[in-house]
Write a protein that holds these residues in place. Sequence first.
Motif, PDB file in Angstrom:
ATOM      1  N   PRO A   1      -4.855  12.142   6.853  1.00  0.00           N
ATOM      2  CA  PRO A   1      -4.108  11.023   6.261  1.00  0.00           C
ATOM      3  C   PRO A   1      -3.735   9.911   7.233  1.00  0.00           C
ATOM      4  N   ARG A   2      -3.285  10.254   8.449  1.00  0.00           N
ATOM      5  CA  ARG A   2      -2.846   9.211   9.388  1.00  0.00           C
ATOM      6  C   ARG A   2      -4.005   8.321   9.831  1.00  0.00           C
ATOM      7  N   ARG A   3      -5.193   8.880   9.893  1.00  0.00           N
ATOM      8  CA  ARG A   3      -6.356   8.103  10.323  1.00  0.00           C
ATOM      9  C   ARG A   3      -7.038   7.394   9.155  1.00  0.00           C
ATOM     10  N   ASP A   4      -7.296   8.113   8.086  1.00  0.00           N
ATOM     11  CA  ASP A   4      -8.160   7.601   7.020  1.00  0.00           C
ATOM     12  C   ASP A   4      -7.453   6.712   6.009  1.00  0.00           C
ATOM     13  N   ILE A   5      -6.194   7.012   5.696  1.00  0.00           N
ATOM     14  CA  ILE A   5      -5.525   6.241   4.641  1.00  0.00           C
ATOM     15  C   ILE A   5      -5.286   4.785   5.039  1.00  0.00           C
ATOM     16  N   PRO A   6      -4.783   4.465   6.247  1.00  0.00           N
ATOM     17  CA  PRO A   6      -4.649   3.042   6.608  1.00  0.00           C
ATOM     18  C   PRO A   6      -5.981   2.290   6.549  1.00  0.00           C
ATOM     19  N   ARG A   7      -7.072   2.931   6.982  1.00  0.00           N
ATOM     20  CA  ARG A   7      -8.383   2.283   6.921  1.00  0.00           C
ATOM     21  C   ARG A   7      -8.819   2.067   5.476  1.00  0.00           C
ATOM     22  N   ALA A   8      -8.634   3.076   4.643  1.00  0.00           N
ATOM     23  CA  ALA A   8      -9.019   2.959   3.236  1.00  0.00           C
ATOM     24  C   ALA A   8      -8.200   1.882   2.538  1.00  0.00           C
ATOM     25  N   ILE A   9      -6.921   1.772   2.876  1.00  0.00           N
ATOM     26  CA  ILE A   9      -6.055   0.754   2.279  1.00  0.00           C
ATOM     27  C   ILE A   9      -6.586  -0.647   2.567  1.00  0.00           C
ATOM     28  N   LEU A  10      -6.950  -0.910   3.831  1.00  0.00           N
ATOM     29  CA  LEU A  10      -7.473  -2.230   4.191  1.00  0.00           C
ATOM     30  C   LEU A  10      -8.815  -2.503   3.523  1.00  0.00           C
ATOM     31  N   LEU A  11      -9.686  -1.510   3.500  1.00  0.00           N
ATOM     32  CA  LEU A  11     -10.986  -1.685   2.851  1.00  0.00           C
ATOM     33  C   LEU A  11     -10.838  -2.017   1.374  1.00  0.00           C
ATOM     34  N   VAL A  12      -9.969  -1.311   0.709  1.00  0.00           N
ATOM     35  CA  VAL A  12      -9.753  -1.535  -0.721  1.00  0.00           C
ATOM     36  C   VAL A  12      -9.152  -2.915  -0.971  1.00  0.00           C
ATOM     37  N   THR A  13      -8.175  -3.314  -0.163  1.00  0.00           N
ATOM     38  CA  THR A  13      -7.502  -4.605  -0.356  1.00  0.00           C
ATOM     39  C   THR A  13      -8.443  -5.779  -0.107  1.00  0.00           C
ATOM     40  N   VAL A  14      -9.092  -5.786   1.043  1.00  0.00           N
ATOM     41  CA  VAL A  14      -9.967  -6.905   1.387  1.00  0.00           C
ATOM     42  C   VAL A  14     -11.206  -6.924   0.492  1.00  0.00           C
ATOM     43  N   GLY A  15     -11.843  -5.768   0.346  1.00  0.00           N
ATOM     44  CA  GLY A  15     -13.046  -5.711  -0.480  1.00  0.00           C
ATOM     45  C   GLY A  15     -12.783  -6.094  -1.911  1.00  0.00           C
ATOM     46  N   GLY A  16     -11.711  -5.553  -2.478  1.00  0.00           N
ATOM     47  CA  GLY A  16     -11.371  -5.896  -3.852  1.00  0.00           C
ATOM     48  C   GLY A  16     -10.993  -7.353  -4.006  1.00  0.00           C
ATOM     49  N   GLY A  17     -10.181  -7.870  -3.079  1.00  0.00           N
ATOM     50  CA  GLY A  17      -9.732  -9.255  -3.180  1.00  0.00           C
ATOM     51  C   GLY A  17     -10.867 -10.256  -3.102  1.00  0.00           C
ATOM     52  N   VAL A  18     -11.784 -10.077  -2.164  1.00  0.00           N
ATOM     53  CA  VAL A  18     -12.933 -10.979  -2.043  1.00  0.00           C
ATOM     54  C   VAL A  18     -13.786 -10.923  -3.308  1.00  0.00           C
ATOM     55  N   LEU A  19     -13.993  -9.720  -3.817  1.00  0.00           N
ATOM     56  CA  LEU A  19     -14.786  -9.578  -5.041  1.00  0.00           C
ATOM     57  C   LEU A  19     -14.114 -10.273  -6.221  1.00  0.00           C
ATOM     58  N   PHE A  20     -12.795 -10.148  -6.342  1.00  0.00           N
ATOM     59  CA  PHE A  20     -12.073 -10.799  -7.435  1.00  0.00           C
ATOM     60  C   PHE A  20     -12.232 -12.319  -7.382  1.00  0.00           C
ATOM     61  N   VAL A  21     -12.103 -12.874  -6.194  1.00  0.00           N
ATOM     62  CA  VAL A  21     -12.237 -14.324  -6.034  1.00  0.00           C
ATOM     63  C   VAL A  21     -13.635 -14.786  -6.451  1.00  0.00           C
ATOM     64  N   ILE A  22     -14.662 -14.076  -5.990  1.00  0.00           N
ATOM     65  CA  ILE A  22     -16.040 -14.453  -6.304  1.00  0.00           C
ATOM     66  C   ILE A  22     -16.313 -14.361  -7.797  1.00  0.00           C
ATOM     67  N   LEU A  23     -15.915 -13.257  -8.421  1.00  0.00           N
ATOM     68  CA  LEU A  23     -16.180 -13.067  -9.845  1.00  0.00           C
ATOM     69  C   LEU A  23     -15.413 -14.082 -10.696  1.00  0.00           C
ATOM     70  N   ALA A  24     -14.161 -14.350 -10.335  1.00  0.00           N
ATOM     71  CA  ALA A  24     -13.373 -15.330 -11.081  1.00  0.00           C
ATOM     72  C   ALA A  24     -13.983 -16.723 -10.948  1.00  0.00           C
ATOM     73  N   TRP A  25     -14.444 -17.071  -9.746  1.00  0.00           N
ATOM     74  CA  TRP A  25     -15.067 -18.381  -9.522  1.00  0.00           C
ATOM     75  C   TRP A  25     -16.342 -18.519 -10.346  1.00  0.00           C
ATOM     76  N   LEU A  26     -17.192 -17.501 -10.320  1.00  0.00           N
ATOM     77  CA  LEU A  26     -18.441 -17.548 -11.080  1.00  0.00           C
ATOM     78  C   LEU A  26     -18.179 -17.649 -12.577  1.00  0.00           C
ATOM     79  N   ALA A  27     -17.234 -16.876 -13.082  1.00  0.00           N
ATOM     80  CA  ALA A  27     -16.945 -16.893 -14.517  1.00  0.00           C
ATOM     81  C   ALA A  27     -16.468 -18.272 -14.969  1.00  0.00           C
TER      82      ALA A  27
END
Length: 457
Positions: free
Chosen positions: A240-266
Amino acid sequence: MSHTTPGSQPHLGHDPHRGEEVHLKRALGMSGLTLFGLAYLVPLTVFTTYGFATDLTGGRVALAYIVTLAAMLFTALSYGQMVRAYPVSGSAYTYTSRSFGPHAGFLAGWALLLDYVLLPMVNYAVIGLFIQAQWPSIPVWVGFLGSLALVTVLNIVGITTIDKANSIIIAIQAVFVVVFVALAIKTMATGSFDPGLPFTGDGGANGVGLGPVLAGAAVLCLSFLGFDAVSTMAEEAREPRRDIPRAILLVTVGGGVLFVILAWLAQVARPSTTFENVDSGATEVMTHIGGSTMALFFTAAYVAGAFGSALTSQASVTRILFAMGRDGVLPRPLGTLSDAWRTPVIAIALVSVISLAGLWLDLGLLFSIVSFGALMAFSVVNLSVIKHYWVDHPELRNVVTHLLLPLIGFGMTVWLWTSLSSRALVVGLIWVGVGALWLALITGGFRRRPPQVEFEG
Protein backbone atom coordinates in the motif's frame (compact mmCIF):
# COMPACT_ATOMS: atom_id res chain seq x y z
CA MET A 1 -4.38 8.15 19.97
CA SER A 2 -1.14 6.70 18.74
CA HIS A 3 0.43 7.33 15.37
CA THR A 4 1.92 4.92 12.87
CA THR A 5 5.61 4.67 12.25
CA PRO A 6 7.20 3.19 9.15
CA GLY A 7 6.59 -0.52 9.14
CA SER A 8 3.80 -0.45 11.73
CA GLN A 9 0.53 -2.22 11.09
CA PRO A 10 -2.99 -1.31 12.17
CA HIS A 11 -4.71 -3.30 14.85
CA LEU A 12 -7.95 -4.04 13.04
CA GLY A 13 -10.05 -5.16 15.96
CA HIS A 14 -12.00 -8.35 16.43
CA ASP A 15 -15.09 -9.85 14.86
CA PRO A 16 -17.43 -10.36 17.85
CA HIS A 17 -18.87 -13.49 16.23
CA ARG A 18 -15.51 -15.13 15.47
CA GLY A 19 -13.23 -13.95 18.27
CA GLU A 20 -10.37 -13.31 15.86
CA GLU A 21 -8.76 -10.32 14.17
CA VAL A 22 -10.63 -8.94 11.18
CA HIS A 23 -8.45 -8.57 8.10
CA LEU A 24 -9.37 -7.90 4.50
CA LYS A 25 -7.62 -10.01 1.86
CA ARG A 26 -4.48 -8.39 0.36
CA ALA A 27 -4.99 -9.26 -3.31
CA LEU A 28 -4.35 -6.08 -5.34
CA GLY A 29 -1.07 -5.05 -6.96
CA MET A 30 -0.20 -1.83 -8.81
CA SER A 31 -2.09 -2.74 -11.98
CA GLY A 32 -5.12 -3.95 -10.04
CA LEU A 33 -5.28 -0.74 -8.00
CA THR A 34 -4.98 1.43 -11.11
CA LEU A 35 -7.65 -0.55 -12.94
CA PHE A 36 -9.85 -0.34 -9.84
CA GLY A 37 -9.50 3.46 -9.81
CA LEU A 38 -10.05 3.81 -13.57
CA ALA A 39 -13.10 1.55 -13.47
CA TYR A 40 -14.48 3.57 -10.55
CA LEU A 41 -13.65 6.82 -12.32
CA VAL A 42 -15.12 5.35 -15.56
CA PRO A 43 -13.28 6.70 -18.63
CA LEU A 44 -16.69 7.35 -20.19
CA THR A 45 -18.02 9.20 -17.13
CA VAL A 46 -17.51 12.42 -19.10
CA PHE A 47 -20.71 11.42 -20.92
CA THR A 48 -22.63 10.82 -17.67
CA THR A 49 -22.76 14.54 -16.96
CA TYR A 50 -22.09 15.81 -20.49
CA GLY A 51 -25.58 17.11 -21.23
CA PHE A 52 -26.03 18.56 -17.75
CA ALA A 53 -22.53 20.13 -17.70
CA THR A 54 -22.86 21.50 -21.25
CA ASP A 55 -26.06 23.30 -20.27
CA LEU A 56 -24.55 24.51 -16.98
CA THR A 57 -21.34 25.90 -18.53
CA GLY A 58 -22.73 27.11 -21.86
CA GLY A 59 -20.67 24.54 -23.78
CA ARG A 60 -17.42 24.96 -21.84
CA VAL A 61 -17.18 21.45 -20.40
CA ALA A 62 -13.55 20.97 -21.48
CA LEU A 63 -12.54 24.19 -19.70
CA ALA A 64 -14.43 23.13 -16.58
CA TYR A 65 -12.57 19.81 -16.59
CA ILE A 66 -9.23 21.61 -16.75
CA VAL A 67 -10.16 23.63 -13.64
CA THR A 68 -11.30 20.48 -11.84
CA LEU A 69 -8.17 18.54 -12.83
CA ALA A 70 -5.94 21.29 -11.43
CA ALA A 71 -7.71 21.14 -8.07
CA MET A 72 -7.81 17.35 -7.99
CA LEU A 73 -4.12 17.00 -8.79
CA PHE A 74 -3.10 18.84 -5.62
CA THR A 75 -5.60 16.82 -3.59
CA ALA A 76 -4.39 13.55 -5.10
CA LEU A 77 -0.86 14.40 -3.93
CA SER A 78 -2.24 14.92 -0.42
CA TYR A 79 -3.95 11.52 -0.53
CA GLY A 80 -0.64 9.98 -1.51
CA GLN A 81 1.08 11.59 1.48
CA MET A 82 -1.58 10.40 3.91
CA VAL A 83 -1.75 6.82 2.66
CA ARG A 84 2.00 6.54 3.30
CA ALA A 85 1.33 7.49 6.91
CA TYR A 86 -1.81 5.37 7.36
CA PRO A 87 -2.07 2.50 4.86
CA VAL A 88 -5.45 1.25 6.14
CA SER A 89 -9.09 1.23 5.06
CA GLY A 90 -11.22 4.32 5.69
CA SER A 91 -9.81 7.05 3.43
CA ALA A 92 -10.54 10.62 4.62
CA TYR A 93 -12.14 9.25 7.78
CA THR A 94 -8.93 7.54 8.86
CA TYR A 95 -6.64 10.41 7.84
CA THR A 96 -8.68 13.02 9.68
CA SER A 97 -9.13 10.83 12.77
CA ARG A 98 -5.41 10.33 13.09
CA SER A 99 -4.56 13.98 12.39
CA PHE A 100 -7.34 15.98 14.11
CA GLY A 101 -8.90 13.45 16.46
CA PRO A 102 -11.84 11.05 16.29
CA HIS A 103 -14.60 13.68 16.46
CA ALA A 104 -13.32 15.50 13.36
CA GLY A 105 -12.60 12.14 11.75
CA PHE A 106 -16.17 11.03 12.20
CA LEU A 107 -17.52 14.18 10.52
CA ALA A 108 -15.06 13.81 7.62
CA GLY A 109 -16.10 10.20 7.21
CA TRP A 110 -19.75 11.20 7.41
CA ALA A 111 -19.27 13.75 4.61
CA LEU A 112 -17.43 11.16 2.54
CA LEU A 113 -20.26 8.71 3.09
CA LEU A 114 -22.60 11.12 1.33
CA ASP A 115 -20.88 10.81 -2.03
CA TYR A 116 -19.96 7.15 -1.65
CA VAL A 117 -23.47 6.10 -0.70
CA LEU A 118 -24.99 8.10 -3.56
CA LEU A 119 -22.51 7.20 -6.30
CA PRO A 120 -23.73 3.60 -6.79
CA MET A 121 -27.22 5.07 -6.94
CA VAL A 122 -26.12 7.51 -9.67
CA ASN A 123 -24.67 4.66 -11.71
CA TYR A 124 -27.80 2.54 -11.47
CA ALA A 125 -29.88 5.56 -12.49
CA VAL A 126 -27.79 6.41 -15.56
CA ILE A 127 -27.72 2.77 -16.64
CA GLY A 128 -31.50 2.80 -16.65
CA LEU A 129 -31.65 6.18 -18.43
CA PHE A 130 -29.22 5.32 -21.22
CA ILE A 131 -30.79 1.94 -21.83
CA GLN A 132 -34.16 3.64 -22.17
CA ALA A 133 -32.66 6.32 -24.45
CA GLN A 134 -31.56 3.53 -26.80
CA TRP A 135 -34.62 1.32 -26.35
CA PRO A 136 -37.56 3.53 -25.28
CA SER A 137 -39.81 0.55 -24.55
CA ILE A 138 -37.59 -0.54 -21.63
CA PRO A 139 -38.52 1.29 -18.41
CA VAL A 140 -35.73 2.96 -16.45
CA TRP A 141 -36.39 0.77 -13.43
CA VAL A 142 -35.54 -2.42 -15.34
CA GLY A 143 -31.92 -1.40 -15.97
CA PHE A 144 -31.71 0.15 -12.50
CA LEU A 145 -32.82 -2.92 -10.56
CA GLY A 146 -31.04 -5.43 -12.81
CA SER A 147 -27.66 -3.74 -12.42
CA LEU A 148 -28.17 -3.24 -8.67
CA ALA A 149 -28.87 -6.95 -8.12
CA LEU A 150 -25.84 -8.11 -10.11
CA VAL A 151 -23.46 -5.61 -8.48
CA THR A 152 -24.61 -6.69 -5.02
CA VAL A 153 -23.91 -10.36 -5.76
CA LEU A 154 -20.45 -9.66 -7.22
CA ASN A 155 -19.47 -7.52 -4.23
CA ILE A 156 -20.46 -10.28 -1.85
CA VAL A 157 -18.37 -12.84 -3.77
CA GLY A 158 -15.20 -10.78 -3.23
CA ILE A 159 -12.63 -8.26 -4.44
CA THR A 160 -10.71 -10.63 -6.71
CA THR A 161 -13.84 -11.07 -8.82
CA ILE A 162 -14.12 -7.29 -9.12
CA ASP A 163 -10.46 -7.03 -10.14
CA LYS A 164 -11.01 -9.46 -13.03
CA ALA A 165 -14.23 -7.74 -14.15
CA ASN A 166 -12.47 -4.34 -14.21
CA SER A 167 -9.96 -5.52 -16.81
CA ILE A 168 -12.76 -6.47 -19.21
CA ILE A 169 -14.72 -3.27 -18.59
CA ILE A 170 -11.70 -1.03 -19.16
CA ALA A 171 -10.91 -2.88 -22.40
CA ILE A 172 -14.44 -2.34 -23.73
CA GLN A 173 -14.27 1.37 -22.94
CA ALA A 174 -10.83 1.70 -24.50
CA VAL A 175 -12.14 0.31 -27.79
CA PHE A 176 -15.07 2.72 -27.69
CA VAL A 177 -12.82 5.71 -26.99
CA VAL A 178 -10.71 4.90 -30.06
CA VAL A 179 -13.82 4.62 -32.27
CA PHE A 180 -15.33 7.80 -30.82
CA VAL A 181 -12.16 9.81 -31.40
CA ALA A 182 -11.91 8.57 -35.00
CA LEU A 183 -15.54 9.39 -35.81
CA ALA A 184 -15.40 12.78 -34.09
CA ILE A 185 -12.32 13.74 -36.11
CA LYS A 186 -14.01 12.49 -39.29
CA THR A 187 -17.10 14.60 -38.51
CA MET A 188 -14.95 17.67 -37.90
CA ALA A 189 -13.09 17.09 -41.18
CA THR A 190 -16.29 17.11 -43.24
CA GLY A 191 -17.16 20.69 -42.34
CA SER A 192 -15.96 23.83 -40.61
CA PHE A 193 -15.45 23.72 -36.87
CA ASP A 194 -14.38 26.05 -34.07
CA PRO A 195 -11.62 24.47 -31.94
CA GLY A 196 -11.94 27.21 -29.32
CA LEU A 197 -15.68 26.72 -28.71
CA PRO A 198 -15.24 24.39 -25.67
CA PHE A 199 -13.28 27.20 -24.00
CA THR A 200 -15.13 30.32 -25.15
CA GLY A 201 -18.73 29.12 -24.75
CA ASP A 202 -21.87 29.56 -26.83
CA GLY A 203 -22.46 33.21 -25.85
CA GLY A 204 -25.70 32.40 -24.01
CA ALA A 205 -26.60 33.12 -20.41
CA ASN A 206 -24.25 30.40 -19.16
CA GLY A 207 -21.69 30.86 -21.93
CA VAL A 208 -19.96 33.94 -20.53
CA GLY A 209 -18.12 34.66 -17.30
CA LEU A 210 -16.21 32.40 -14.92
CA GLY A 211 -19.13 31.59 -12.61
CA PRO A 212 -20.79 28.93 -14.80
CA VAL A 213 -17.40 27.29 -15.44
CA LEU A 214 -16.72 27.05 -11.70
CA ALA A 215 -20.22 25.69 -11.10
CA GLY A 216 -19.59 23.05 -13.76
CA ALA A 217 -16.11 22.27 -12.40
CA ALA A 218 -17.58 21.77 -8.92
CA VAL A 219 -20.09 19.22 -10.20
CA LEU A 220 -17.45 17.46 -12.32
CA CYS A 221 -15.46 16.63 -9.17
CA LEU A 222 -17.56 13.47 -8.97
CA SER A 223 -15.73 12.29 -12.11
CA PHE A 224 -12.48 12.13 -10.10
CA LEU A 225 -13.62 9.97 -7.21
CA GLY A 226 -11.53 7.13 -8.63
CA PHE A 227 -8.40 8.30 -6.83
CA ASP A 228 -10.19 8.43 -3.48
CA ALA A 229 -11.55 4.96 -4.17
CA VAL A 230 -8.00 3.68 -4.60
CA SER A 231 -7.13 4.91 -1.10
CA THR A 232 -9.99 2.87 0.41
CA MET A 233 -8.32 -0.31 -0.86
CA ALA A 234 -5.25 0.14 1.36
CA GLU A 235 -5.96 -3.00 3.37
CA GLU A 236 -6.41 -5.03 0.19
CA ALA A 237 -3.21 -3.81 -1.52
CA ARG A 238 -0.08 -5.94 -1.33
CA GLU A 239 2.26 -2.91 -1.07
CA PRO A 240 0.00 0.00 0.00
CA ARG A 241 2.67 2.60 0.88
CA ARG A 242 4.40 2.14 -2.47
CA ASP A 243 1.63 1.32 -4.93
CA ILE A 244 -1.36 3.37 -3.78
CA PRO A 245 0.24 6.86 -4.12
CA ARG A 246 1.44 5.91 -7.62
CA ALA A 247 -1.96 4.51 -8.61
CA ILE A 248 -3.68 7.65 -7.28
CA LEU A 249 -1.56 9.92 -9.51
CA LEU A 250 -1.98 7.69 -12.55
CA VAL A 251 -5.74 7.60 -12.15
CA THR A 252 -6.03 11.37 -11.57
CA VAL A 253 -3.80 12.55 -14.41
CA GLY A 254 -4.82 9.86 -16.88
CA GLY A 255 -8.50 10.30 -16.22
CA GLY A 256 -8.35 14.09 -16.24
CA VAL A 257 -6.51 14.35 -19.56
CA LEU A 258 -8.92 11.86 -21.12
CA PHE A 259 -11.94 13.82 -19.84
CA VAL A 260 -10.65 17.06 -21.34
CA ILE A 261 -9.98 15.44 -24.73
CA LEU A 262 -13.33 13.65 -24.93
CA ALA A 263 -15.29 16.73 -23.82
CA TRP A 264 -13.45 18.89 -26.38
CA LEU A 265 -14.10 16.43 -29.22
CA ALA A 266 -17.78 16.04 -28.33
CA GLN A 267 -18.36 19.80 -28.23
CA VAL A 268 -16.45 20.57 -31.43
CA ALA A 269 -17.99 17.69 -33.39
CA ARG A 270 -21.52 18.66 -32.25
CA PRO A 271 -21.42 22.39 -31.42
CA SER A 272 -25.02 22.64 -30.18
CA THR A 273 -25.51 23.08 -26.43
CA THR A 274 -29.18 22.02 -26.39
CA PHE A 275 -30.56 18.48 -26.11
CA GLU A 276 -33.94 16.80 -26.25
CA ASN A 277 -33.07 15.10 -22.95
CA VAL A 278 -30.24 16.70 -20.97
CA ASP A 279 -29.73 13.63 -18.75
CA SER A 280 -28.93 11.41 -21.76
CA GLY A 281 -27.55 14.14 -24.03
CA ALA A 282 -24.46 12.09 -24.88
CA THR A 283 -26.62 9.69 -26.90
CA GLU A 284 -27.53 12.61 -29.20
CA VAL A 285 -23.81 13.35 -29.66
CA MET A 286 -23.14 9.75 -30.68
CA THR A 287 -26.04 9.69 -33.11
CA HIS A 288 -24.80 12.93 -34.67
CA ILE A 289 -21.25 11.68 -35.32
CA GLY A 290 -21.93 8.00 -36.11
CA GLY A 291 -25.63 7.35 -36.56
CA SER A 292 -27.69 4.68 -34.77
CA THR A 293 -24.87 2.12 -34.87
CA MET A 294 -22.54 4.41 -32.93
CA ALA A 295 -25.33 5.23 -30.49
CA LEU A 296 -25.86 1.50 -29.90
CA PHE A 297 -22.12 0.90 -29.41
CA PHE A 298 -21.99 3.84 -27.01
CA THR A 299 -24.89 2.48 -24.96
CA ALA A 300 -23.19 -0.91 -24.65
CA ALA A 301 -19.80 0.56 -23.70
CA TYR A 302 -21.30 3.16 -21.40
CA VAL A 303 -23.51 0.70 -19.55
CA ALA A 304 -20.47 -1.57 -19.09
CA GLY A 305 -18.51 1.39 -17.69
CA ALA A 306 -21.30 2.54 -15.40
CA PHE A 307 -21.68 -1.04 -14.21
CA GLY A 308 -17.95 -1.14 -13.43
CA SER A 309 -18.24 2.13 -11.54
CA ALA A 310 -21.21 0.81 -9.58
CA LEU A 311 -19.24 -2.34 -8.82
CA THR A 312 -16.22 -0.47 -7.48
CA SER A 313 -18.14 2.38 -5.81
CA GLN A 314 -20.25 -0.08 -3.84
CA ALA A 315 -17.06 -1.95 -2.87
CA SER A 316 -15.50 1.31 -1.65
CA VAL A 317 -18.43 2.57 0.40
CA THR A 318 -18.85 -0.80 2.08
CA ARG A 319 -15.16 -0.71 3.09
CA ILE A 320 -15.71 2.73 4.64
CA LEU A 321 -18.79 1.46 6.49
CA PHE A 322 -16.73 -1.58 7.50
CA ALA A 323 -13.98 0.64 8.93
CA MET A 324 -16.43 2.88 10.83
CA GLY A 325 -18.44 -0.08 12.09
CA ARG A 326 -15.26 -1.84 13.17
CA ASP A 327 -14.31 1.29 15.14
CA GLY A 328 -17.73 1.43 16.80
CA VAL A 329 -18.70 4.87 15.48
CA LEU A 330 -21.42 3.18 13.42
CA PRO A 331 -23.32 0.02 14.48
CA ARG A 332 -20.77 -2.77 14.95
CA PRO A 333 -22.49 -5.33 12.69
CA LEU A 334 -21.29 -3.16 9.77
CA GLY A 335 -17.70 -3.93 10.84
CA THR A 336 -18.00 -7.71 10.52
CA LEU A 337 -17.08 -10.02 7.64
CA SER A 338 -18.98 -13.08 6.45
CA ASP A 339 -17.49 -16.47 7.25
CA ALA A 340 -17.85 -17.75 3.68
CA TRP A 341 -16.49 -14.83 1.59
CA ARG A 342 -14.63 -12.61 4.10
CA THR A 343 -16.48 -9.58 2.74
CA PRO A 344 -18.67 -7.07 4.65
CA VAL A 345 -22.03 -8.53 3.60
CA ILE A 346 -24.16 -6.47 6.00
CA ALA A 347 -22.63 -3.20 4.74
CA ILE A 348 -23.08 -4.33 1.11
CA ALA A 349 -26.76 -5.11 1.70
CA LEU A 350 -27.35 -1.75 3.41
CA VAL A 351 -25.88 0.21 0.49
CA SER A 352 -28.04 -1.77 -1.96
CA VAL A 353 -31.21 -0.92 -0.04
CA ILE A 354 -30.32 2.78 0.18
CA SER A 355 -29.58 2.84 -3.57
CA LEU A 356 -33.23 2.08 -4.33
CA ALA A 357 -33.98 5.76 -3.61
CA GLY A 358 -32.32 6.56 -6.94
CA LEU A 359 -35.51 5.46 -8.68
CA TRP A 360 -37.17 8.70 -7.53
CA LEU A 361 -34.43 11.34 -7.01
CA ASP A 362 -33.44 14.06 -9.53
CA LEU A 363 -30.21 13.14 -11.32
CA GLY A 364 -28.83 16.69 -11.54
CA LEU A 365 -29.25 17.16 -7.80
CA LEU A 366 -27.57 13.80 -7.18
CA PHE A 367 -24.54 14.94 -9.21
CA SER A 368 -24.18 18.10 -7.11
CA ILE A 369 -24.68 16.36 -3.75
CA VAL A 370 -22.05 13.74 -4.58
CA SER A 371 -19.62 16.55 -5.36
CA PHE A 372 -20.50 18.29 -2.07
CA GLY A 373 -19.42 15.28 -0.05
CA ALA A 374 -16.31 14.75 -2.15
CA LEU A 375 -15.12 18.36 -1.94
CA MET A 376 -15.67 18.55 1.80
CA ALA A 377 -13.65 15.38 2.35
CA PHE A 378 -10.94 16.50 -0.09
CA SER A 379 -10.55 19.79 1.80
CA VAL A 380 -10.01 18.01 5.12
CA VAL A 381 -7.46 15.57 3.62
CA ASN A 382 -5.39 18.53 2.39
CA LEU A 383 -5.44 19.98 5.91
CA SER A 384 -4.56 16.57 7.37
CA VAL A 385 -1.26 16.57 5.48
CA ILE A 386 -0.31 19.88 7.10
CA LYS A 387 -1.40 18.71 10.56
CA HIS A 388 0.31 15.32 10.41
CA TYR A 389 3.61 16.24 8.79
CA TRP A 390 4.07 19.93 9.57
CA VAL A 391 2.59 20.14 13.09
CA ASP A 392 2.74 16.65 14.61
CA HIS A 393 5.95 15.38 13.01
CA PRO A 394 8.27 18.36 12.47
CA GLU A 395 11.18 16.00 11.79
CA LEU A 396 9.42 15.03 8.54
CA ARG A 397 8.66 18.58 7.37
CA ASN A 398 8.99 19.52 3.71
CA VAL A 399 7.83 23.03 2.89
CA VAL A 400 6.63 22.09 -0.60
CA THR A 401 4.96 18.69 -0.16
CA HIS A 402 3.73 19.16 3.41
CA LEU A 403 2.68 22.84 3.39
CA LEU A 404 2.57 24.65 0.05
CA LEU A 405 0.93 21.96 -2.11
CA PRO A 406 -1.76 20.94 0.40
CA LEU A 407 -2.56 24.62 1.07
CA ILE A 408 -3.14 25.15 -2.66
CA GLY A 409 -5.24 21.99 -2.79
CA PHE A 410 -7.32 23.17 0.17
CA GLY A 411 -7.89 26.60 -1.35
CA MET A 412 -8.98 25.18 -4.71
CA THR A 413 -11.36 22.61 -3.22
CA VAL A 414 -13.03 25.24 -1.03
CA TRP A 415 -13.33 27.52 -4.08
CA LEU A 416 -15.13 24.77 -5.99
CA TRP A 417 -17.22 23.76 -2.97
CA THR A 418 -18.69 27.27 -2.68
CA SER A 419 -19.53 27.19 -6.42
CA LEU A 420 -22.08 24.38 -6.03
CA SER A 421 -25.81 25.08 -6.36
CA SER A 422 -27.69 26.34 -3.31
CA ARG A 423 -29.83 23.17 -3.28
CA ALA A 424 -26.75 20.96 -3.09
CA LEU A 425 -25.24 23.09 -0.32
CA VAL A 426 -28.47 22.97 1.71
CA VAL A 427 -28.85 19.18 1.38
CA GLY A 428 -25.17 18.65 2.10
CA LEU A 429 -25.17 20.85 5.19
CA ILE A 430 -28.29 19.08 6.48
CA TRP A 431 -26.42 15.79 6.08
CA VAL A 432 -23.45 17.15 8.03
CA GLY A 433 -25.85 18.41 10.71
CA VAL A 434 -27.38 14.94 11.05
CA GLY A 435 -23.88 13.53 11.40
CA ALA A 436 -23.06 16.02 14.15
CA LEU A 437 -26.22 15.03 16.03
CA TRP A 438 -25.36 11.33 15.75
CA LEU A 439 -21.83 12.07 16.97
CA ALA A 440 -23.23 13.97 19.95
CA LEU A 441 -25.48 11.00 20.75
CA ILE A 442 -22.73 8.36 20.72
CA THR A 443 -20.29 10.54 22.67
CA GLY A 444 -22.61 11.84 25.39
CA GLY A 445 -22.69 15.36 24.01
CA PHE A 446 -19.09 15.27 22.75
CA ARG A 447 -17.81 14.49 26.26
CA ARG A 448 -16.42 11.09 25.24
CA ARG A 449 -14.13 10.18 22.39
CA PRO A 450 -15.85 8.04 19.77
CA PRO A 451 -14.28 4.58 19.39
CA GLN A 452 -11.59 4.25 16.74
CA VAL A 453 -8.94 1.87 15.44
CA GLU A 454 -5.73 1.96 17.48
CA PHE A 455 -2.30 1.51 15.88
CA GLU A 456 0.45 -0.75 17.10
CA GLY A 457 3.90 0.81 17.20
